[in-house]
Design a protein around this motif. Sequence first.
Motif, mmCIF file in Angstrom:
data_model
loop_
_atom_site.group_PDB
_atom_site.id
_atom_site.type_symbol
_atom_site.label_atom_id
_atom_site.label_comp_id
_atom_site.label_asym_id
_atom_site.label_seq_id
_atom_site.Cartn_x
_atom_site.Cartn_y
_atom_site.Cartn_z
ATOM 1 N N LYS A 1 0.835 -1.200 0.000
ATOM 2 C CA LYS A 1 0.000 0.000 0.000
ATOM 3 C C LYS A 1 0.877 1.259 0.000
ATOM 4 C CE LYS A 1 -3.982 2.140 0.521
ATOM 5 N NZ LYS A 1 -4.847 2.212 -0.659
ATOM 6 N N TRP A 2 1.882 1.250 0.868
ATOM 7 C CA TRP A 2 2.762 2.424 0.971
ATOM 8 C C TRP A 2 3.452 2.710 -0.357
ATOM 9 C CZ3 TRP A 2 6.048 2.682 6.090
ATOM 10 C CH2 TRP A 2 5.173 2.669 7.202
ATOM 11 N N TYR A 3 3.856 1.634 -1.038
ATOM 12 C CA TYR A 3 4.619 1.801 -2.281
ATOM 13 C C TYR A 3 3.700 2.033 -3.489
ATOM 14 C CZ TYR A 3 8.974 0.143 0.032
ATOM 15 O OH TYR A 3 10.074 -0.003 0.828
ATOM 16 N N GLY A 4 2.417 2.136 -3.242
ATOM 17 C CA GLY A 4 1.486 2.441 -4.335
ATOM 18 C C GLY A 4 1.103 1.250 -5.188
ATOM 19 N N GLY A 5 1.251 0.051 -4.625
ATOM 20 C CA GLY A 5 0.969 -1.149 -5.428
ATOM 21 C C GLY A 5 -0.331 -1.839 -5.061
ATOM 22 N N ALA A 6 -1.151 -1.195 -4.213
ATOM 23 C CA ALA A 6 -2.432 -1.827 -3.822
ATOM 24 C C ALA A 6 -3.483 -1.403 -4.843
ATOM 25 C CB ALA A 6 -2.813 -1.377 -2.418
ATOM 26 N N LEU A 7 -3.779 -2.316 -5.777
ATOM 27 C CA LEU A 7 -4.734 -1.991 -6.844
ATOM 28 C C LEU A 7 -6.159 -2.219 -6.350
ATOM 29 C CD1 LEU A 7 -2.930 -3.638 -9.894
ATOM 30 C CD2 LEU A 7 -2.673 -1.322 -8.981
ATOM 31 N N HIS A 8 -7.099 -1.560 -6.971
ATOM 32 C CA HIS A 8 -8.502 -1.747 -6.580
ATOM 33 C C HIS A 8 -9.093 -2.975 -7.294
ATOM 34 C CE1 HIS A 8 -8.698 1.646 -3.900
ATOM 35 N NE2 HIS A 8 -7.852 2.231 -4.742
ATOM 36 N N GLN A 9 -9.442 -2.855 -8.571
ATOM 37 C CA GLN A 9 -10.007 -4.034 -9.256
ATOM 38 C C GLN A 9 -8.855 -4.915 -9.758
ATOM 39 O OE1 GLN A 9 -11.358 -0.981 -9.450
ATOM 40 N NE2 GLN A 9 -13.203 -1.538 -8.313
ATOM 41 N N SER A 10 -8.099 -5.449 -8.827
ATOM 42 C CA SER A 10 -6.898 -6.224 -9.180
ATOM 43 C C SER A 10 -7.241 -7.551 -9.846
ATOM 44 C CB SER A 10 -6.044 -6.459 -7.938
ATOM 45 O OG SER A 10 -6.843 -7.002 -6.909
ATOM 46 N N GLY A 11 -8.528 -7.901 -9.853
ATOM 47 C CA GLY A 11 -8.945 -9.174 -10.458
ATOM 48 C C GLY A 11 -8.602 -9.279 -11.935
ATOM 49 N N PHE A 12 -8.510 -8.144 -12.632
ATOM 50 C CA PHE A 12 -8.125 -8.226 -14.049
ATOM 51 C C PHE A 12 -6.701 -8.767 -14.169
ATOM 52 C CE2 PHE A 12 -11.456 -4.855 -14.308
ATOM 53 C CZ PHE A 12 -12.358 -5.593 -15.063
ATOM 54 N N MET A 13 -5.851 -8.276 -13.265
ATOM 55 C CA MET A 13 -4.462 -8.763 -13.268
ATOM 56 C C MET A 13 -4.423 -10.224 -12.762
ATOM 57 S SD MET A 13 -1.127 -6.857 -11.749
ATOM 58 C CE MET A 13 -1.343 -6.874 -10.005
ATOM 59 N N ALA A 14 -5.211 -10.497 -11.724
ATOM 60 C CA ALA A 14 -5.211 -11.843 -11.143
ATOM 61 C C ALA A 14 -5.744 -12.877 -12.140
ATOM 62 C CB ALA A 14 -6.056 -11.854 -9.870
ATOM 63 N N ALA A 15 -6.715 -12.479 -12.967
ATOM 64 C CA ALA A 15 -7.295 -13.429 -13.929
ATOM 65 C C ALA A 15 -6.251 -13.840 -14.960
ATOM 66 C CB ALA A 15 -8.500 -12.793 -14.619
ATOM 67 N N ALA A 16 -5.457 -12.864 -15.413
ATOM 68 C CA ALA A 16 -4.393 -13.177 -16.374
ATOM 69 C C ALA A 16 -3.368 -14.099 -15.709
ATOM 70 C CB ALA A 16 -3.714 -11.888 -16.839
ATOM 71 N N ALA A 17 -3.045 -13.779 -14.461
ATOM 72 C CA ALA A 17 -2.050 -14.565 -13.726
ATOM 73 C C ALA A 17 -2.547 -15.996 -13.514
ATOM 74 C CB ALA A 17 -1.762 -13.902 -12.385
ATOM 75 N N MET A 18 -3.825 -16.130 -13.172
ATOM 76 C CA MET A 18 -4.390 -17.457 -12.927
ATOM 77 C C MET A 18 -4.393 -18.269 -14.220
ATOM 78 S SD MET A 18 -5.537 -19.211 -10.429
ATOM 79 C CE MET A 18 -6.901 -19.442 -9.324
ATOM 80 N N TYR A 19 -4.751 -17.605 -15.315
ATOM 81 C CA TYR A 19 -4.731 -18.318 -16.602
ATOM 82 C C TYR A 19 -3.293 -18.795 -16.874
ATOM 83 C CZ TYR A 19 -5.259 -19.721 -21.349
ATOM 84 O OH TYR A 19 -5.251 -20.502 -22.478
ATOM 85 N N ALA A 20 -2.344 -17.889 -16.627
ATOM 86 C CA ALA A 20 -0.937 -18.191 -16.919
ATOM 87 C C ALA A 20 -0.441 -19.380 -16.087
ATOM 88 C CB ALA A 20 -0.080 -16.956 -16.630
ATOM 89 N N ILE A 21 -0.743 -19.363 -14.820
ATOM 90 C CA ILE A 21 -0.164 -20.406 -13.943
ATOM 91 C C ILE A 21 -0.898 -21.746 -14.117
ATOM 92 C CG2 ILE A 21 -1.429 -20.002 -11.766
ATOM 93 C CD1 ILE A 21 1.575 -20.029 -10.548
ATOM 94 N N GLN A 22 -2.136 -21.677 -14.573
ATOM 95 C CA GLN A 22 -2.853 -22.944 -14.780
ATOM 96 C C GLN A 22 -2.628 -23.536 -16.174
ATOM 97 O OE1 GLN A 22 -6.916 -22.023 -13.571
ATOM 98 N NE2 GLN A 22 -6.450 -22.748 -11.498
ATOM 99 N N ASN A 23 -2.197 -22.718 -17.122
ATOM 100 C CA ASN A 23 -2.097 -23.225 -18.499
ATOM 101 C C ASN A 23 -0.708 -23.197 -19.110
ATOM 102 O OD1 ASN A 23 -5.061 -23.671 -19.460
ATOM 103 N ND2 ASN A 23 -5.067 -21.748 -18.304
ATOM 104 N N ASN A 24 0.183 -22.355 -18.574
ATOM 105 C CA ASN A 24 1.436 -22.119 -19.300
ATOM 106 C C ASN A 24 2.685 -22.592 -18.564
ATOM 107 O OD1 ASN A 24 -0.026 -21.046 -21.381
ATOM 108 N ND2 ASN A 24 0.312 -18.905 -20.808
ATOM 109 N N VAL A 25 2.520 -23.427 -17.566
ATOM 110 C CA VAL A 25 3.719 -23.855 -16.828
ATOM 111 C C VAL A 25 4.397 -25.022 -17.546
ATOM 112 C CG1 VAL A 25 4.605 -24.789 -14.668
ATOM 113 C CG2 VAL A 25 2.887 -22.978 -14.619
#
Length: 357
Positions: free
Chosen positions: A232-256
């Motif tokens: 939070k202090w460093y400015g990295g606490a996103l609000h609708q972070s789910g857009f980023m999380a959805a890409a990450a989840m797709y990546a870790i479930q499909n591209n490993v």
Amino acid sequence: MTNIDKIIDLRSDTVTSPSPEMREAIYTAKVGDHGYGDDKTTIELEAYCADLFGKESALLMTSGTMSDQIAIRCYTQPGDEIVLDRSYHINYFQAGPSTDLGKVLLNLCDAEGGILTPEDIEEAITGKYRGELFNRATLLCLENTINGYGGRIFPLENLKKIFTYAGMKGLPVHMDGERFLNACIATKISPREYAKYTDSISTSFSKGLGAPFGSILMGSRSLIQKAAKYRKWYGGALHQSGFMAAAAMYAIQNNVQRLEVDHRNARLLAVLLGAEDYFDIDLQVVETNMVMLSTKKLNLESSHFVDLCRNEGVLLYPWSQYTVRAVSHLDVSEKDIAVAAEKIIQVSKNILNGTIP
Ligand SMILES: Cc1ncc(COP(=O)(O)O)c(C=O)c1O
């Protein structure tokens, strides 16, 4: 410049573009304001990763740099030392943020291949007198795979020894594991088994896994609680972070698992280039998705060589004065690698023939 059908970009594995399926996952992500802890996709991703790596808790970060810097901030006080190898990203590219944000001193080792030993750490700590009022080393940082040594793997057996030694010294171990899953795929060791010998570990979604952004920091519940404050202090606490999380989840479930394709392609590049004897390639150290090329035999600085290859449609990264890095990834095929090798060889021939000044 010759005819260029396609630019083959081997600068890094961060250059990939999200696939249609990943874009669909981002588009349809369920999101909420995570400032209030409401984003279910982020919560799901963090739980998934914590379980995969066998850690109590996890926190989504915007980048690998943010994961590392927040880990440093959590473990240290300004003026403390962190021990690491000179080649590691936390020094090579993050010396600025480590000193500015973390306010730590970097106590650097020069280990063979970046694979630190207990002796290296002992020397780093005891190499100078430490009176009561002097600063102390309070964190050990490792890297796996080791970018500066062409994606080399930090072997599990060495990691076990270091972790035991660091435990005896009361030094926590943070693993900068942005390409840790490359090491897991290459060694067939599970992330859970490997990460057991770290106190915290970060891994990236936006390198070999092909997401547009995101890294995750994992560790104990108390560490991650502290990390959430600094995020939070460093400015990295996103609000609708789910857009980023959805890409990450797709990546870790499909591209490993497919990282093994990148490893095969890097090896192919190394074999094709190695056959010509221009670059001093040691095939033994091509362990994952990178190849380091020395331009010394061409008597040319890496940045000049990179410019010449760019003119032929092959993008490479000038790692250091006489070293060029080539990285395979999701958006290059075996055929691209063969074409790139041919062009790199032609450029090298032209340099030695004097056709290119
Ligand atoms: C080992 C390592 N750590 C950290 C980082 C930083 O990641 P980012 O570019 O997401 O900040 C990188 C980037 O390439 C890396 O290779």
